[in-house]
Design a protein around this motif. Structure first.
Motif, PDB file in Angstrom:
ATOM      1  N   LEU A   2       0.592  -1.429   0.005  1.00 13.63           N
ATOM      2  CA  LEU A   2       0.143   0.031   0.288  1.00 13.63           C
ATOM      3  C   LEU A   2       0.456   1.345   0.388  1.00 13.63           C
ATOM      4  N   PRO A  14      -1.560  -1.384  16.466  1.00 14.51           N
ATOM      5  CA  PRO A  14      -1.058  -2.289  16.629  1.00 14.51           C
ATOM      6  C   PRO A  14       0.974  -2.128  16.081  1.00 14.51           C
ATOM      7  N   ALA A  65      -2.864  -1.754  21.131  1.00 12.87           N
ATOM      8  CA  ALA A  65      -2.362  -2.444  20.490  1.00 12.87           C
ATOM      9  C   ALA A  65      -3.437  -3.836  20.327  1.00 12.87           C
ATOM     10  N   ARG A  81      -7.647  -0.370   4.424  1.00 13.26           N
ATOM     11  CA  ARG A  81      -7.469  -1.262   4.280  1.00 13.26           C
ATOM     12  C   ARG A  81      -6.082  -2.160   4.758  1.00 13.26           C
ATOM     13  N   LEU A  82      -4.832  -0.944   5.329  1.00 18.82           N
ATOM     14  CA  LEU A  82      -4.195  -0.261   5.249  1.00 18.82           C
ATOM     15  C   LEU A  82      -4.192  -0.957   7.075  1.00 18.82           C
ATOM     16  N   THR A  83      -5.479   0.368   7.913  1.00 21.12           N
ATOM     17  CA  THR A  83      -5.633  -0.077   9.135  1.00 21.12           C
ATOM     18  C   THR A  83      -6.534  -1.056   9.033  1.00 21.12           C
ATOM     19  N   VAL A  94      -5.140  -4.056   7.602  1.00 17.10           N
ATOM     20  CA  VAL A  94      -3.489  -5.144   7.980  1.00 17.10           C
ATOM     21  C   VAL A  94      -2.983  -4.783   8.594  1.00 17.10           C
ATOM     22  N   LEU A  95      -2.693  -3.350   9.204  1.00 21.73           N
ATOM     23  CA  LEU A  95      -2.151  -3.629  11.156  1.00 21.73           C
ATOM     24  C   LEU A  95      -2.669  -3.808  12.080  1.00 21.73           C
ATOM     25  N   PHE A  96      -4.302  -3.955  12.011  1.00 22.47           N
ATOM     26  CA  PHE A  96      -4.804  -5.120  12.738  1.00 22.47           C
ATOM     27  C   PHE A  96      -5.131  -7.072  12.792  1.00 22.47           C
ATOM     28  N   PRO A 104     -10.422  -2.599  14.234  1.00 22.35           N
ATOM     29  CA  PRO A 104     -10.008  -4.012  14.844  1.00 22.35           C
ATOM     30  C   PRO A 104     -11.361  -4.423  16.365  1.00 22.35           C
TER      31      PRO A 104
END
Lengths: 260, 309
Positions: free
Chosen positions: A24, A106, B84, B108-110, B112-114, B157
């Protein structure tokens, strides 16, 4: 119960460092026309302007021609621009409050920095590849091994500028950090003998030049072609500057994460 | 999630537990000893004027800043860990978005991070009412759309606790309405919600519980109904030289009294009967009856002592 709710939730692996995020981020970077021109187009254009004229194609250096020599210099320049702007992305993201937003995820700060480094190295690789392809069609002659190793070394050594970009990105809270860093890199490139050979600059200047950060990268990247110059001094130059910039980036990064 | 909440209530784990929290910035004390417990499922408004310490409190709940002293726990975790783990998420006032991402990419990035699946992306976009602008660059979105994007990111999340810091600042009336209906639909699912606001109507309309904050302290804490009661009633002012406190409180229907010089103020719900009594049974004259609203209650509770009349 809550312990169950907590137990069902897991932290991502590697602190949030993931191919998904890199993909991305890469897409976003390539959307920025200025980045694309700066890092992919400009070095190739510089090569065509300054490296293909006059006798350069017939004059020999090592096992290649001068055009090939200039091509490697420009590939180094492109890799530098690319990795610096990759690292300097953090400046824009801090200004936009994005770094703060990411702290509500996170993603660990170290993983964030790792993502930025990987991105910087990816666009650095593309920049070098573009320059080499243009060079191959525009009369640059290099021995086969030099094509491979000069390219690889130009790319790997540009890591020093990824660290430089990160350091500056954390140091300068500007939205237009590359407008400052672009000219700064051009000056460093002159000082480091990337645009003009150092021996044309006079003895004093040539001595000072050996201590500037671009010098080492240029020398190392061209070594597979020239087999000339003091390789160990160049390696020392790159190692010391990488350490300095990385330490600077670390210092600012620690302050940044401790601040809020 | 309902199951989670019920069980959590049963075992007494608070969604939020602030214990004697103090936050100083140099010589300035932004939060001056706040203790607050919020149960899972509550919708709480943190109400107070600018500079009351709301945002500082929110930052500590999210682990964005550390208290100078005191303890902050979110679902029994340190705030940073709760964030987290996705137990708590937030819609912040401003910033926090990159202009050159599209709406969909940001979500989408969020995701991916979660570590959420791709299906969660469309769902969050839909719930935040952003389906029509999903492909639009964030920089080209209106303030209201950007705020709903922050909401979509906060939903990803599937947090137990959602924190909104002045979420409708800078939105027009329609945008504010849309935003709150999205939040209200969401809160029905049993999520704990804390929102900081200085809009009284918002606190009144959307919160089960209102916590008034002033100068870093909690000055009132009650249900919406209690807050309304606080604000309800009217005041009769009269000129009555020589009136005593005892005489005033003896009047039927009077809840609170105040004497300043020759003037008396009587607060109560049935001001008509108070006025009738004053005019017929006492020497009071020059009567004025004014109604009190939430604004007055807010001002009375949150104004500085020095500037209070």
């Amino acid at each position: 119960m809550t312990t169950l709710a907590v137990a069902q939730r897991r932290l991502p692996r590697f602190g949030g460092f993931s191919p998904g995020m890199i993909g991305l981020e890469l897409r976003r970077m390539l959307r920025n026309r200025r980045t694309v021109i700066f890092t992919f187009v400009m070095p190739a254009v510089f090569f065509l302007l300054f490296g293909t004229g006059g006798d350069y194609k017939t004059e020999r250096i090592g096992d290649g021609n001068v055009t090939g020599y200039i091509l490697i210099s420009m590939a180094v320049y492109g890799a530098m621009l690319a990795t610096t702007s990759g690292g300097a992305m953090v400046s824009i993201e801090r200004a936009a409050g994005w770094s703060r937003q990411l702290r509500l995820t996170p993603l660990r700060p170290a993983a964030y920095v790792a993502v930025k480094l990987v991105l910087a190295m990816i666009i650095g690789a593309v920049s070098v590849a573009v320059a080499l392809v243009v060079g191959a069609f525009a009369g640059a002659q290099l021995p086969a091994t030099a094509w491979v190793f000069c390219g690889l070394l130009a790319w790997v050594c540009a890591l020093v500028f990824a660290a430089f970009g990160l350091f500056m990105g954390y140091l300068l809270p500007s939205e237009n950090v590359m407008q400052i860093l672009g000219p700064a890199l051009a000056i460093l490139s002159f000082a480091g003998g990337l645009f003009v050979p150092l021996d044309t600059l006079g003895h004093t200047f040539a001595t000072i030049a050996k201590f500037t950060p671009v010098y080492g990268v240029g020398e190392i990247a061209r070594f597979p072609l020239t087999h000339d110059g003091n390789l160990w001094a160049a390696v020392l130059n790159v190692v010391v500057w990488t350490a300095l910039f990385a330490a600077g980036a670390m210092w600012r990064f620690r302050r940044d994460t401790a601040r809020v | 999630m309902t199951l989670t909440d019920t069980a959590a209530t049963a075992t007494g784990v608070a969604a939020v537990d602030l214990d004697g929290v103090v936050k100083r910035f140099g010589a300035v004390t932004a939060v001056d000893g706040i203790s607050l417990r919020i149960r899972p499922g509550e919708v709480v408004a943190l109400l107070g004027p600018n500079g009351a310490g709301k945002t500082t409190t929110v930052d500590m709940l999210l682990g964005l800043s550390q208290p100078s002293s005191g303890r902050v726990q979110v679902y029994g975790q340190r705030p940073h860990d709760a964030v987290a783990l996705g137990l708590v998420s937030a819609v912040m006032q401003t910033g926090g978005l990159l202009k050159d991402y599209t709406v969909e990419e940001t979500v989408r990035l969020t995701a991916v991070l979660f570590g959420k699946p791709a299906t969660a992306v469309g769902e969050a976009i839909e719930r935040a009412g952003l389906t029509d602008v999903a492909k639009r660059l964030v920089g080209k979105c209106s303030g209201g759309q950007q705020q709903r994007l922050r909401f979509a990111m906060a939903l990803l999340p599937d947090p137990e606790l959602l924190i909104l810091d002045e979420p409708t600042t800078g939105m027009d009336v329609a945008g504010r309405h849309e935003f709150w209906s999205a939040i209200r639909d969401d809160a029905r699912r049993g999520r704990t919600v804390i929102f900081a606001t200085h809009y009284l109507e918002e606190a009144d309309a959307y919160a089960d519980r209102v916590v008034f904050v002033r100068r870093g302290r909690i000055v009132a804490d009650g249900t919406s109904a209690e807050v309304k009661a606080l604000a309800a009633g009217r005041t009769v002012r009269a000129t009555w030289p020589g009136a005593t406190e005892a005489e005033l409180t003896a009047i039927a229907g009077v809840e609170r009294t105040e004497i300043r010089g020759d003037s008396v103020w009587l607060h109560g719900n049935d001001t008509d009967s108070i006025a009738r009594y004053l005019l017929t049974e006492t020497g009071a004259r020059d009567l004025e009856i004014t109604s009190r609203n939430l604004e007055d209650a807010f001002l009375a509770l949150t104004a500085d002592e020095e500037t209070a009349s």
